[in-house]
Design an enzyme around this catalytic site. Sequence first.
Site, PDB file in Angstrom:
ATOM      1  N   GLY A   1       0.972  -5.323   1.233  1.00 22.12           N
ATOM      2  CA  GLY A   1      -0.080  -5.456   0.235  1.00 22.12           C
ATOM      3  C   GLY A   1       0.337  -6.239  -0.984  1.00 22.12           C
TER       4      GLY A   1
ATOM      5  CG  ASN B   1       6.504  -5.671   5.953  1.00 19.48           C
ATOM      6  OD1 ASN B   1       5.550  -5.665   5.183  1.00 19.48           O
ATOM      7  ND2 ASN B   1       7.502  -4.810   5.857  1.00 19.48           N
ATOM      8  CD  GLU B   2       0.753  -5.355   6.370  1.00 18.16           C
ATOM      9  OE1 GLU B   2       0.224  -5.321   5.253  1.00 18.16           O
ATOM     10  OE2 GLU B   2       1.319  -6.373   6.815  1.00 18.16           O
TER      11      GLU B   2
ATOM     12  CG  LEU C   1      -1.877  -1.177   1.399  1.00 21.72           C
ATOM     13  CD1 LEU C   1      -2.809  -0.922   2.568  1.00 21.72           C
ATOM     14  CD2 LEU C   1      -2.666  -1.443   0.130  1.00 21.72           C
TER      15      LEU C   1
END
Length: 261
Positions: free
Chosen positions: A148, A172-173, A103
């Site tokens: 994303g 990996n957010e 994203l």
Amino acid sequence: MAAVAVTMVRRLLRSGPRPGLCGAGGREPGAAPRRAIGHGRVAVELDSSAGVAVMKMENLPVNSLSLDFLTEFLISLEKLENDRGCRGVILTSGAPKIFSAGLDIMEMYGKSTEHYAEFWKAVQEMWLRLYQSNMVTIAAINGSSPAGGCLMAMCCDYRIMAENPKYSIGLNETQLGIVAPFWFKDTMVNTIGNRATERSLELGLLYSPPEAHKIGLVDQLVPEEKIQSTAAAVMSQWLAIPANHLRMMENGHLPYVNLCR
């Protein structure tokens, strides 16, 4: 016939969009009929003889999932789904060393409430449309694919990744201080199982190609120079299955996905 289809798709993967494909007389004598459908941030070329399209993400430099990119992606995907001559899509990247960086962070900073709503609607629509597609979808992951980008790959029926130690894939957010939406999590659970997903999301793990293959995040590893030909060969195997059977298999996902809306 399968060998012919593989040859056509390999030729399609090697080429980029060429001028004249949409009009009469734009094709070389004896070449397979091709049509350029997308342009700009998403380059799409359909080989109607093979029934296969190649979607190349070209939102340089890192194929970030911006609102503009997602809008183009959804339009291109819808055109392919509405084309009776297209049965399969190979999703890959035209950017060097990156499949998709995920994203676009700038879409989530300093914008209006209305913009945030529009952006996240587009992200979810991309997930739903790709995950529920009635076409065979193969991710040819020719670069790193965090966040994303990993979601896009997991939405595909089959994932082939280049065996390059410099590449990685995962959600990996957490490492960025962001909580992955529950539908990101549910898609990963459906791919690698509950415990592996729990550990992956809590630690924000990025996996090397061998690690991703070991846990089932990707289905196959190949040398980088063979990823395109392998995607073509795998696509021919999937398309050899009767279309009605494939639709029944795809429809098995629908109750699960609809519960997540």
